[in-house]
Design an enzyme around this catalytic site. Structure first.
Site, PDB file in Angstrom:
ATOM      1  N   HIS A 238     -24.776  -3.063  -2.849  1.00 51.31           N
ATOM      2  CA  HIS A 238     -25.855  -3.064  -3.690  1.00 51.31           C
ATOM      3  C   HIS A 238     -26.732  -4.363  -3.922  1.00 51.31           C
ATOM      4  O   HIS A 238     -25.949  -5.451  -3.816  1.00 51.31           O
ATOM      5  CB  HIS A 238     -25.451  -2.554  -5.146  1.00 51.31           C
ATOM      6  CG  HIS A 238     -25.085  -1.178  -4.980  1.00 51.31           C
ATOM      7  ND1 HIS A 238     -25.997   0.059  -5.084  1.00 51.31           N
ATOM      8  CD2 HIS A 238     -23.882  -0.356  -4.954  1.00 51.31           C
ATOM      9  CE1 HIS A 238     -25.184   0.965  -4.876  1.00 51.31           C
ATOM     10  NE2 HIS A 238     -23.872   0.661  -4.834  1.00 51.31           N
TER      11      HIS A 238
ATOM     12  N   CYS B 192     -18.492  12.474  21.269  1.00 49.52           N
ATOM     13  CA  CYS B 192     -19.669  12.449  20.459  1.00 49.52           C
ATOM     14  C   CYS B 192     -19.975  11.131  20.388  1.00 49.52           C
ATOM     15  O   CYS B 192     -21.366  10.630  19.878  1.00 49.52           O
ATOM     16  CB  CYS B 192     -19.056  13.292  19.006  1.00 49.52           C
ATOM     17  SG  CYS B 192     -18.767  15.151  19.189  1.00 49.52           S
TER      18      CYS B 192
ATOM     19  N   ILE C 214     -22.723   1.496  -0.070  1.00 45.17           N
ATOM     20  CA  ILE C 214     -23.937   0.610  -0.160  1.00 45.17           C
ATOM     21  C   ILE C 214     -23.720  -0.798  -0.487  1.00 45.17           C
ATOM     22  O   ILE C 214     -22.636  -0.917  -1.441  1.00 45.17           O
ATOM     23  CB  ILE C 214     -24.710   1.201  -1.062  1.00 45.17           C
ATOM     24  CG1 ILE C 214     -24.913   2.689  -0.907  1.00 45.17           C
ATOM     25  CG2 ILE C 214     -25.839   0.595  -1.326  1.00 45.17           C
ATOM     26  CD1 ILE C 214     -26.119   3.106  -0.079  1.00 45.17           C
TER      27      ILE C 214
ATOM     28  N   SER D  97     -20.283   5.557  -1.441  1.00 48.30           N
ATOM     29  CA  SER D  97     -21.870   5.542  -1.020  1.00 48.30           C
ATOM     30  C   SER D  97     -21.977   4.408   0.160  1.00 48.30           C
ATOM     31  O   SER D  97     -22.809   4.458   0.857  1.00 48.30           O
ATOM     32  CB  SER D  97     -22.930   5.637  -2.063  1.00 48.30           C
ATOM     33  OG  SER D  97     -22.674   6.504  -2.840  1.00 48.30           O
TER      34      SER D  97
ATOM     35  N   GLU E  53       0.902  -1.426  -0.110  1.00 52.36           N
ATOM     36  CA  GLU E  53      -0.020  -0.048   0.122  1.00 52.36           C
ATOM     37  C   GLU E  53       0.878   1.230   0.056  1.00 52.36           C
ATOM     38  O   GLU E  53       1.865   1.599   0.881  1.00 52.36           O
ATOM     39  CB  GLU E  53      -1.063  -0.072   1.149  1.00 52.36           C
ATOM     40  CG  GLU E  53      -1.729   1.264   1.451  1.00 52.36           C
ATOM     41  CD  GLU E  53      -2.503   1.808   0.472  1.00 52.36           C
ATOM     42  OE1 GLU E  53      -3.151   1.127  -0.133  1.00 52.36           O
ATOM     43  OE2 GLU E  53      -2.275   3.108   0.032  1.00 52.36           O
TER      44      GLU E  53
ATOM     45  N   THR F  15     -10.550   5.261  -3.127  1.00 56.84           N
ATOM     46  CA  THR F  15     -11.952   5.312  -3.476  1.00 56.84           C
ATOM     47  C   THR F  15     -12.496   4.459  -2.382  1.00 56.84           C
ATOM     48  O   THR F  15     -13.794   4.862  -2.113  1.00 56.84           O
ATOM     49  CB  THR F  15     -11.915   4.289  -4.844  1.00 56.84           C
ATOM     50  OG1 THR F  15     -11.115   4.947  -5.879  1.00 56.84           O
ATOM     51  CG2 THR F  15     -13.293   4.284  -5.357  1.00 56.84           C
TER      52      THR F  15
END
Lengths: 129, 427, 492
Positions: free
Chosen positions: C53, C407, C51, C49, C35, C44
């Site tokens: 999918h 928090c 998700i 998002s 890496e 990326t």
């Protein structure tokens, strides 16, 4: 040098009250010859001092060894000449004191020979106490 | 797991909480608990090493640590006050049980007869104001940088841009200068500084630091570490004026873009005011839920710590009276509303009967203006009218209303600020 | 120069590289994952998002069409083994007119063809009953119960940690500077620490995959960075929607969605903008406006005051739009796992299976290891513990009694543990992505200095050496005499 060059005028914002009057002071031969815009006595006094001998309280930190915290906040006992503030702060950056310290202790005396002591503004205990 | 009982539990050991604890004792509370999340009492005052605190309360100018030190010493000397430092409250329930945790005692459950919220406020961040650009290291809220510089011994950069000209931003501009950094500019979105004039003069003008009013940071540059910002002028609607952009190099951007009352523990128990972001309170700083009180910046962001302490005094006293069953149940409640020219007003309601004799209202103006008339009225009935030479959003307007002037009726009280002849908006 | 030798080198520690590493760790192989950055999941994989999918978007017959559904299926098994944060909340594609209604019917048919389970068309009434905050002019929606939301970096950490536990070596801050070719075959990679000899090289370099291919003389594809911006909101507004809400997709993109995150926040985004610079992960005023306007089409009342942060990510778009999963034609032994854009995150474990197959076909013997342990030990997340568990863990380890991030209620115990875990955190953002310290409404204002101090202590490095995220992202300088000197002539 002629008179023209010795005459100077300075714009100032008054900080005495929230009105924040902006005034102007004219100086000739180190004497205030004219002052406009300051609407109260205290403001005029402030402007006079600001033009002739401006002073500021200095607050900064100095290093403290063997304390529960690494830094000790300090405050100048009385206001210092404004033009010496940076130099005083620079001088104090090199100072280390030893814990414990009590609020009010004069931890650094007579800074830059100006006759003003630097005062600890809090207690800092020694480690392990 | 231990279980303990207290008359009054104060959450937060900053200026509001310390004053509340002391005042609760004076008012007869037998055992008071102060819970502080940091390693020591004092709150944010411990990192506010500059002076100017305490003119109202002590009639002298103190540094933040000195101001808080006066309260801390009294609190520590009082055997009736228990202090838990390095302790975080995980949950407050509406039956006034509190769950807290620290490394020494572990998980602790306590019950209190009355609770005082005194958690202070937090700083708005880059994300909240959506500054475009990259996300490099070197962007700090002014308060976080202040802690590093004043308490931990590290500086956040040597070439600084400050966004926001509230007092913290101004103070940090001077502080970083004294630490040897070059402060490139202070950038302010509004056409005026929300900071005290004294700070504009002594923190910026003294050091020749430019203040760009009606400007904002429109882009942050730098992949790993910030390398600079784009600054642009904004119009009256705060939209960027194309073509006005200029670049400033920096290795650090400090944000002083507003404070928000910290109500994560109180949310869900008490009603919050959408404008102050704090609990709605009456003149006793009693919230909408029985037995819960609030004081200081958790209620509304103050300008002076003296008023924070004063609010702590009030909340602590009445929390103690409540705990002892001495606070009479309200027979009538009247709302206090911010009218024209006023952004916020605290307290948001007044309760009967009153045992304080006067009600002190804290207000913030919408806009800076000169020669204005402050009017506190119940319908046609004018309770207080006062001419103010100047009103600035950054400075709290404080007015006492004698309680006997307030009509015991259901009509709401409204506070307005209007220009008188020759007066008006001022930039 | 050292000449380390291994069977397989994987270039790139994103979700794809990590999933491949974990897949290969089943076998009797020596595997090194390289890496370039300070940590895995920094490209990326960290800004998307998040998700999982369902798989109705992709055309049947493409890699995307095959591997999305397979990946989704695999995550349903993997998430517990790898201790990933996943919420299988399902997704909705919302239609607002007849044309869009026709599109969701098409998606239904395509989804059925791809093998997506339990798809269903909802009426406007059914939809608004589930999602009362949607725009009232909706006409219907496609409901896909198998979709979910995942912690994106958490998933990468889950895969890579399991891979490390099963023998894979991870080298961070180890960029590949060249590929050594001998007789048309790859034989190793050049790194700042020397040449690593390898029989096979997997190119999972994300946005840089074309550059890696070019190092081996393979110019067969290019990767175009396509930027997407996001706005993340505070947990106080999580209840705005109950599931992942997509608009009806256009030809190029799934559109700007409104979705809860697995940790109980809410986000909107992404837009889609082709950019030239592979480092351009900036947010822009125009992008944020696009995202806000797009999201308002679905949910008109957006709680903008509750925004806590904005970020953008680059999709690694390939020329033809499908994944590139094959051995290089010009450099034997170099296997591409490239062009992995949406639904790449979902497809990743299935991509890993495909890459293993390609390796096998290319002549690498994949012999299963008896000692392979597919399971990560459960993470001790204070926030998710019962009161009883909290009391017990603090009694055992007092550091769990000090809450560092208020928090998100993250304790010092968790932060110390995450620094010392396999693929441990070495930066402030590394701690943040593993523990959530600093992800809340104050964005590290309170805990940032404390996390810095803990990293300094645990790694035995000075505070001034602690970094925010990237290789040069140092946070603080020493306030030593001399260092903080001012030149007074700069002052008026």
């Amino acid at each position: 040098m002629n008179n023209q060059e010795q005459k100077a005028s300075k714009r100032l914002t008054c900080i005495v009250c929230p009105m924040s009057c902006v005034g102007e002071v004219e100086i000739a031969d180190n004497q205030i010859v004219r002052m406009v815009g300051f609407t109260c006595k205290r403001g005029q006094e402030y402007a006079k001092n600001e033009v002739t001998a401006p002073k500021r309280v200095l607050t900064t930190t100095i290093r403290i060894s063997k304390g529960v915290l690494p830094l000790l906040p300090v405050v100048s006992q009385t206001p210092l000449p404004k033009e010496k503030i940076i130099e005083c702060a620079r001088c104090l950056a090199n100072i280390t004191v030893k814990a414990p310290v009590r609020e009010g202790d004069a931890v650094y005396k007579d800074i830059l020979g100006l006759g003003v002591d630097m005062i600890a503004s809090r207690d800092i205990e020694a480690v392990g106490k | 797991m231990s279980s303990l009982k207290f008359d009054v539990a104060v959450i937060g050991g900053g200026p509001a909480g310390l004053a509340a604890a002391l005042s609760a004792r004076t008012a007869g509370a037998k055992d008071v608990l102060v819970i502080e999340r940091d390693r020591e009492l004092g709150g944010i005052l411990q990192q506010c090493i500059h002076n100017g605190f305490g003119l109202h309360r002590f009639h002298e100018e103190l540094t933040g640590p000195t101001y808080s030190g006066r309260f801390i010493r009294q609190v520590k000397a009082d055997a009736g006050i228990t202090v838990w430092e390095d302790t975080l409250v995980l949950e407050v329930r509406n039956d006034k049980t509190i769950w807290a945790i620290n490394p020494q005692q572990g998980l602790i459950g306590i019950t209190a007869k009355a609770v005082v919220f005194a958690m202070g406020c937090r700083e708005r961040t880059r994300g909240a104001i959506r500054i475009p650009g990259l996300r490099p290291a070197g962007i700090f809220t002014a308060g976080a940088a202040q802690r590093m510089v004043n308490m931990e011994g590290y500086i956040t950069g040597k070439k600084i841009v400050v966004l926001g000209s509230g007092d913290i931003g101004l103070i940090m501009a001077r502080r970083m200068t004294l630490e040897g950094a070059k402060v490139q500019a202070v950038v302010e979105l509004l056409p005026y500084s929300n900071g005290l004039t004294r700070n504009v003069v002594q923190c910026l003008e003294d050091f020749g630091i430019p203040l760009h009013l009606s400007h904002t940071v429109s882009f942050i540059h730098g992949k790993d570490k910030i390398t600079g910002v784009t600054v642009a002028a904004v119009d009256q609607d705060r939209n960027i004026i194309p073509g006005t952009e200029f670049e400033l190099d920096c290795d650090c951007l400090l944000l002083s873009v507003g404070l928000i009352p910290e109500n994560e523990l109180s949310r869900g128990i008490v009603d919050l005011d959408g404008l102050t972001s704090g609990p709605t309170v009456n003149q006793y700083r009693q919230t909408s839920y029985d037995g819960f009180f609030a004081a200081g910046n958790v209620v509304h962001v103050h300008d002076l710590v003296d008023f924070v302490s004063e609010e702590g005094d009030i909340a602590g006293k009445f929390a103690a009276l409540y705990a002892q069953g001495k606070l009479p149940t309200a027979t009538n409640v009247v709302a206090v509303k911010a009218g024209q020219g006023i952004r916020t007003v605290v307290p948001q309601r007044i309760s009967w009967p009153d045992s304080s004799g006067k009600v002190r209202l804290f207000m913030r103006a919408q806009e800076p203006a000169v020669r204005v008339k402050l009017k506190i009225a119940a319908g046609e009935d004018v309770l207080v009218e006062r001419q103010l030479p100047i009103a600035r959003p950054g400075e709290m307007i404080v007015v006492d209303v004698p309680f006997d002037k307030i009509p015991d009726c259901t009509q709401e009280i409204s506070v307005t600020l209007q220009a008188v002849q020759g007066g008006g908006l001022r930039e | 120069m050292s000449a380390e030798s291994t069977d397989v080198v994987i270039i790139g520690g994103g979700i794809v590289g990590s999933a491949i590493a974990r897949e290969l760790s089943r076998y009797q192989l020596a595997v090194i994952l390289l890496e370039a950055e300070t940590d895995v999941a920094m490209g990326t994989s960290k800004a998307n998002s998040a998700i999982l999918h369902a798989g109705f978007d992709a055309k049947p017959g493409t890699w995307k069409g095959k591997l999305n559904v397979r990946g989704n299926h695999l995550y349903h098994q993997l998430w517990q083994d790898l201790s990933l944060d996943v919420d299988w909340m399902g997704s909705l594609v919302v239609a607002k007119d007849d044309a869009e209604q026709a599109t969701i019917e098409e998606l239904l048919a395509r989804g059925n063809q791809n093998g997506v389970p339990n798809l269903e068309i909802l009426s406007a009434d059914q939809l608004l009953e589930r999602e009362p905050n949607l725009a009232t002019d909706v006409t219907g929606a496609l409901w896909a119960p198998s979709a979910g939301v995942v912690c994106p970096f958490g998933a990468v950490f889950g895969f890579i940690e399991n891979a490390i536990r099963n023998g894979v070596t991870l080298l961070r801050e180890c960029p590949v500077q060249g590929i050594v070719i001998d007789n048309g075959r790859v034989v190793g990679v050049v790194t700042p620490h020397g040449v690593i000899r390898a029989r096979f090289i997997i190119n999972a370099a994300g946005i840089q995959a074309d550059a890696v291919a070019r190092m081996a003389g393979d110019n067969s594809f290019t990767i175009h960075p396509r930027k997407g911006e996001y706005i993340l909101f505070d947990k106080t507004v999580r209840q705005l929607v109950n599931t992942v809400i997509f608009p009806t997709p256009s030809k190029v993109s799934k559109g700007i969605l409104v979705s809860p995150t697995v940790h109980g926040n809410l986000f909107i985004g992404p837009d889609a903008e082709d950019v030239a610079d592979k480092d351009d992960v900036s947010t822009t005023a125009a992008g944020m406006e696009r995202v806000i306007n797009g999201a308002r089409r679905i949910v008109p009342q957006l709680p903008l005051a509750a925004a806590i942060t904005e970020f953008s990510g680059l999709r690694a778009a390939s020329g033809d739009g499908d994944f590139i999963l094959r051995e290089s034609e010009t450099a034997k032994g170099l296997i591409h796992a490239a062009g992995i854009q949406s639904p790449g995150f979902t497809a990743a474990p299935a991509i890993a299976e495909v890459i293993a197959d390609i390796l096998r076909e290319a002549g690498l013997a994949l012999i299963e290891k008896a000692e392979f342990n597919p399971v990560n030990p459960p993470r001790r997340v204070f926030r998710e513990m019962s009161w009883q568990e909290r009391a017990e863990i603090v009694a055992r380890d007092p550091l769990f009694g000090r809450v560092i991030c208020r928090c998100e209620t993250v304790t010092e115990g968790e932060i110390v543990a995450t620094i010392h875990s396999p693929c441990g955190a070495v930066t402030v953002d590394g701690v943040k992505r593993r523990t959530r310290a600093g992800t809340g409404r104050c964005q590290g204002g309170f805990c940032g200095p404390r996390v810095t101090a803990i990293i300094s202590r645990e790694l035995g490095i000075p505070v001034t050496a602690v970094r925010k995220d990237g290789i040069h992202s140092f946070l603080f300088s020493d306030k030593l005499p001399g260092v903080c000197e001012v030149s007074t002539d700069e002052q008026p």
